[in-house]
Design a protein around this motif. Sequence first.
Motif, short mmCIF file in Angstrom:
data_model
loop_
_atom_site.label_atom_id
_atom_site.label_comp_id
_atom_site.label_asym_id
_atom_site.label_seq_id
_atom_site.Cartn_x
_atom_site.Cartn_y
_atom_site.Cartn_z
N ILE A 177 0.85 -1.20 0.00
CA ILE A 177 0.00 0.00 0.00
C ILE A 177 0.89 1.25 0.00
N GLY A 178 0.58 2.16 -0.91
CA GLY A 178 1.40 3.37 -1.07
C GLY A 178 2.48 3.22 -2.11
N HIS A 179 2.67 2.01 -2.63
CA HIS A 179 3.69 1.76 -3.65
C HIS A 179 3.07 1.25 -4.94
N LEU A 180 1.75 1.39 -5.08
CA LEU A 180 1.04 0.93 -6.26
C LEU A 180 0.58 2.12 -7.09
N SER A 181 0.42 1.92 -8.38
CA SER A 181 0.00 3.01 -9.25
C SER A 181 -1.46 3.35 -9.00
N GLN A 182 -1.83 4.59 -9.29
CA GLN A 182 -3.22 5.01 -9.14
C GLN A 182 -4.14 4.23 -10.08
N GLU A 183 -3.59 3.80 -11.23
CA GLU A 183 -4.39 3.03 -12.17
C GLU A 183 -4.81 1.68 -11.60
N ALA A 184 -4.07 1.22 -10.59
CA ALA A 184 -4.37 -0.08 -9.99
C ALA A 184 -5.42 0.02 -8.89
N MET A 185 -5.89 1.22 -8.59
CA MET A 185 -6.81 1.43 -7.48
C MET A 185 -8.19 1.85 -7.99
N GLN A 186 -9.21 1.15 -7.54
CA GLN A 186 -10.59 1.46 -7.93
C GLN A 186 -11.41 1.74 -6.68
N VAL A 187 -12.05 2.89 -6.63
CA VAL A 187 -12.86 3.27 -5.48
C VAL A 187 -14.11 2.42 -5.43
N VAL A 188 -14.33 1.78 -4.29
CA VAL A 188 -15.55 1.01 -4.04
C VAL A 188 -16.53 1.84 -3.22
N LEU A 189 -16.03 2.43 -2.15
CA LEU A 189 -16.81 3.36 -1.34
C LEU A 189 -15.99 4.63 -1.13
N PHE A 212 -14.77 5.79 6.46
CA PHE A 212 -13.80 4.83 5.94
C PHE A 212 -13.99 4.65 4.43
N ALA A 213 -13.00 5.04 3.67
CA ALA A 213 -13.01 4.80 2.23
C ALA A 213 -12.59 3.36 1.97
N VAL A 214 -13.22 2.74 0.97
CA VAL A 214 -12.88 1.37 0.57
C VAL A 214 -12.40 1.40 -0.88
N THR A 215 -11.23 0.80 -1.11
CA THR A 215 -10.60 0.81 -2.44
C THR A 215 -10.25 -0.61 -2.84
N LEU A 216 -10.50 -0.95 -4.10
CA LEU A 216 -10.12 -2.25 -4.64
C LEU A 216 -8.76 -2.13 -5.30
N VAL A 217 -7.84 -3.04 -4.96
CA VAL A 217 -6.52 -3.09 -5.58
C VAL A 217 -6.58 -4.05 -6.75
N ARG A 218 -6.33 -3.55 -7.95
CA ARG A 218 -6.44 -4.36 -9.16
C ARG A 218 -5.08 -4.92 -9.62
N ASP A 219 -4.00 -4.57 -8.95
CA ASP A 219 -2.66 -5.01 -9.36
C ASP A 219 -2.41 -6.43 -8.86
N ASP A 220 -2.31 -7.40 -9.77
CA ASP A 220 -2.10 -8.79 -9.39
C ASP A 220 -0.69 -9.00 -8.82
N ASP A 221 0.19 -8.02 -9.02
CA ASP A 221 1.56 -8.13 -8.52
C ASP A 221 1.73 -7.47 -7.15
N ALA A 222 0.65 -7.08 -6.51
CA ALA A 222 0.76 -6.29 -5.28
C ALA A 222 1.55 -7.02 -4.19
N ALA A 223 1.31 -8.32 -4.00
CA ALA A 223 2.04 -9.06 -2.96
C ALA A 223 3.52 -9.14 -3.29
N LEU A 224 3.86 -9.26 -4.58
CA LEU A 224 5.26 -9.26 -4.98
C LEU A 224 5.90 -7.90 -4.71
N ILE A 225 5.17 -6.84 -5.04
CA ILE A 225 5.67 -5.49 -4.79
C ILE A 225 5.88 -5.26 -3.30
N GLY A 226 4.91 -5.68 -2.49
CA GLY A 226 5.04 -5.53 -1.04
C GLY A 226 6.21 -6.32 -0.48
#
Length: 337
Positions: A120-132, A308-322
């Motif tokens: 979190i904080g190291h992903l592109s904005q394109e990978a984030m989708q607002v849910v709430l 509380f804002a809820v955001t969906l992470v669409r980057d399948d590489d997020a765990a690798l990046i973390g």
Amino acid sequence: MADQTERRIEAATGRVLVADIGGTNTRVALAEGGRLVPGSVRRYRNAQFGGLEAVLGRFLEETGAARPAAACLAMAGPVHEGRGRLTNLAWTLDTEVLAAATGAETVDLLNDLQAQGHAIGHLSQEAMQVVLPGPPPRLDAPQLVVGIGTGFNAAPVYNTPRGRLVPASEAGHATLPVRTEQDLELARWITARHGFCSIEDALSGRGLPWIHDFLCERDGVPGGADSAGVLKRAAEGEGDEAARARAAVASFVRLAGGVCGDLALTLLPFGGVFLVGGMARAMAPHMGLGFAEAFRDKGRFGPFMERFAVTLVRDDDAALIGSAVHLDALLAARARS
């Protein structure tokens, strides 16, 4: 002395190996300086291998990569003192064994949700989708990562003066909360067949088919569809079959909203709630079927939940990046000590 320290840090944070081990697939990549090496990510079906050592060996062989300086492996299961067993796969991981398999001098083993938290904080904005939508996240406030995939888990994220802290959790194995008569019937149905009804039993890759099977049995018709089949019937089917599939999807979404709301009240993540995992992404088009209402259905604390804002992470590489971010910080800290 300063130059020597900088050289130690540079050597310690060279090219490393990172992996994300799920119940179905393992993704492996190389990283350098806390970032993935472009083009290095590879995906392997776990069913084709006898253990993680074989997967990592195949990766090193296929890529021709030199012995990594270190490795950080994120697994879908609890980790204790350098050992862990995957919850939905009969693999046991051990840092000493994995060090021998990869040749890495340093191997760190994380729960996969911990790795997602470090991303979190190291992903592109394109990978984030607002849910709430909600107020702008406070960077100094706790955050919450909720993983819905082959299994279910959640992890808090704390940004401290000494760095980021992501405690491990096994939240998916807590008891599924029930709010309605149908929830209670579903919990009893799962318990009768599997001995216990956890959150993961309803909110996971197997959870959607189980909800659908429950509805089919209640209506006296055959079930047996997998997650992809249920979603396809909900989107493209007709008649009662499609209606049951849509009801299963709506039940899944509503239960997910309620559980995420409970976790938010427990942790107060004013830095935001982040949904990760394949099932979370698959459910994104269906979030309008009651996620917001269930998330905020907390009695007199309903209005409070709008913070509380809820955001969906669409980057399948997020765990690798973390994993790469975490390992880079770990090695740099050791080099300075």
